[in-house]
Design a protein around this motif. Sequence first.
Motif, PDB file in Angstrom:
ATOM      1  N   THR A 185       0.841  -0.912   0.038  1.00 44.49           N
ATOM      2  CA  THR A 185      -0.041   0.057   0.143  1.00 44.49           C
ATOM      3  C   THR A 185       0.765   1.215   0.048  1.00 44.49           C
ATOM      4  OG1 THR A 185      -1.714  -1.124   1.241  1.00 44.49           O
ATOM      5  CG2 THR A 185      -1.986   1.280   1.361  1.00 44.49           C
ATOM      6  N   SER A 211       0.823   5.024   0.762  1.00 42.33           N
ATOM      7  CA  SER A 211       0.144   5.974   1.313  1.00 42.33           C
ATOM      8  C   SER A 211       0.637   7.267   1.010  1.00 42.33           C
ATOM      9  CB  SER A 211       0.126   5.851   2.873  1.00 42.33           C
ATOM     10  OG  SER A 211      -0.649   4.678   2.955  1.00 42.33           O
ATOM     11  N   SER A 249      -3.056   0.279  -3.670  1.00 36.99           N
ATOM     12  CA  SER A 249      -2.433  -0.903  -3.140  1.00 36.99           C
ATOM     13  C   SER A 249      -2.340  -1.567  -4.505  1.00 36.99           C
ATOM     14  CB  SER A 249      -3.180  -1.699  -2.113  1.00 36.99           C
ATOM     15  OG  SER A 249      -3.330  -0.814  -1.114  1.00 36.99           O
TER      16      SER A 249
END
Length: 694
Positions: A607, A609, A648
């Motif tokens: 993932t 971010s 993701s």
Amino acid sequence: MTRINRRYFLQAAAGALGAIGLSQFGLERRAVQYGQALAQSTPRKVALLVGINDYPARERLYGPVIDVELQKQLLIHRFGFHPSDVHTLTNQQATRQGILDAFDEYLIKPVSAGDVAVFHYSGHGGQVQEYERMRSLLDAANRDCIDASCQNTTLVPIDYSSRGDAVVDDIMGHTLLLLRSLVPTENLTFVLDCCYAGGGKRGNVVMRSRQTELEVANGNAPLITTLEDDYQQQLLNRLGWNFERFVEAINSPVSNGFVVTSSRASQQSADYAFDGFTAGAFTYLLTQHLWQNSQPLSLTLPAVASSTTSLSRYSQIPEYDPQDIPRVRETPVYHLQPVSPPAEAILLEATGSKADGQVQLWLGGLDPISLESFDSNAEFTQIDQTGNALGTIKLLSRNGLLATGEWIERQTSRSGAAPSPLLQERVRGIPEVITLRVGLDATLNEAEKAIAQELLQGFGAIEWTGVNVQTTNPPHVLLGRYTDTIDQRMALSGVSRLPAVGSVGLFSATQEPLLLNSFGAPSETVEAALSRRLKAPLTSLLIGRMLALMVNQNASQLKVSLAIEHGSSRSSTATRGGSDDAILIPQQTDQGIEVIPVDDLITIRATNSELTDLHIGLLVIDAAGEVNVLFPPASDDANADIVRAGRSLSLPRLRAAEPYGITQVLVMASAQPLQSALRTLRRIAPAVRGNPRE
């Protein structure tokens, strides 16, 4: 000798591996905002740290005094202990009576309910025979106190041998239990980095025990001084206990505070030669972990265990007591949250004139695997009490964990917060030439060592070195022969898959089989092993070392996290810049971290971010030490490895395949493309036997 230059390894990839992979290309650091506990009402915090190097010559250790400094710096600068409340006993100070008196003076008399108390011991451990009175009481409590089973573990003070080898002046584990019970706070932590079995030199490491594991298994333990029996009676009187109550406490699964041990009761603890210094493998890895993380004890110890088993692969699994109670699952190691942000180093003092701006640093928060990236040209950022950057220090030289640096940039705090001595990694100085040092183990005879030296000179980027526990450049791997003695020791550790006795192969520094497929037939010569089989696993270990010098998950500020699943297990991990509640939790077995069975599928999801796209790479290392780049695919698509901002990406599913399975999965994230560097890695890495991809 032909050597692989890191510029060759990273050709055309300058700046490529700037996150979990490489940080030496000057990533801009983000400030780590951290809520300060200093402003809150805090309990008194006291510690007693004991470290003994200077045992008799044949039993000398090299790391315990460094352990004391590791703990001292951590407690003061990360957990907010006042320097005057951190008491140390080293070498000749650490007599039996000196330790007992200091414990009473610093951890019992001045401590009140709710205070925090820490006792750390680094030195030899031992086993002694139980007293007759205790034997009968333990027998009555169904403890089967006969033969070798009726021994008690001990701490070995500097003056233990004043009565000769048959009777020793140790401090028994049962005495420590009574001392713990006298400390008037539940916020008590014992950290014991010593062997309860083991002993002697193994490979390139000294084990912290007065006896060998075979001596302990055979019940060959000395008697304990009558002084210890008398002292236990004094402690029982202070507690108001009779001997039946004492035995109840011994058998009870719950006791005062926490006890953290570097290994199990039948295992060994390593006095480990790192790059330029020696320390307890457990103490260094524990303190380094706590510079970066703060979780409950039940999560911290498995995380540290995954590192200690990589140094002492089979026979050092840390433990904690008591287990399976809510407090252990909720409370940090020292019953405290840190009062400062994560850090890799401490600013100690100015060493030169104001004009030259030189300073001295303590580097105890660095990952031991990456130490060689901080010899020179690395950079650190000084932070204030809230984690904001104040300036940059460039390293000039390093001697063990002490380094000299110079200021290259200074500024005032934007938040107005007070400056701190804490330093965070900014830029690494990865060596221009990276080699793998192969030590020639004592299990080889002199003729075999001469042959090995000659052949290793023809291996690119691989060099041989002597096996010496005091060396400043310890070997990364040992070449040796698997003997009956090693086999017996490994059998005591409960390891099932072992090489054939008499075979030549690769060992860890603690003389344990490192790669199972590196061992051949018992009749094989060293010449045949190096000529026919060992070049590929040695090359893979070299590649693993290159990657290890580059990995900086804990220090990276990129916001990246992973979710890993296989079977019913799920774990996660994040960089420093990622989610604070995502942390890798290795599952323990009797032989260390969790084993992934053959044919199990492993799913990894990355993932991103960040606000910008990142590039992802996936590498797998099998139990033979061979490396395979599984993602991105070998293609000309420059965008094949991208995970979009805020999104993701599921990486190719892995399968643990015969014959060697998967021992390490490395996911690399970078703000710049990875294709060039990974293309180079594919060229120099040997092919993996079998396809670990589904």
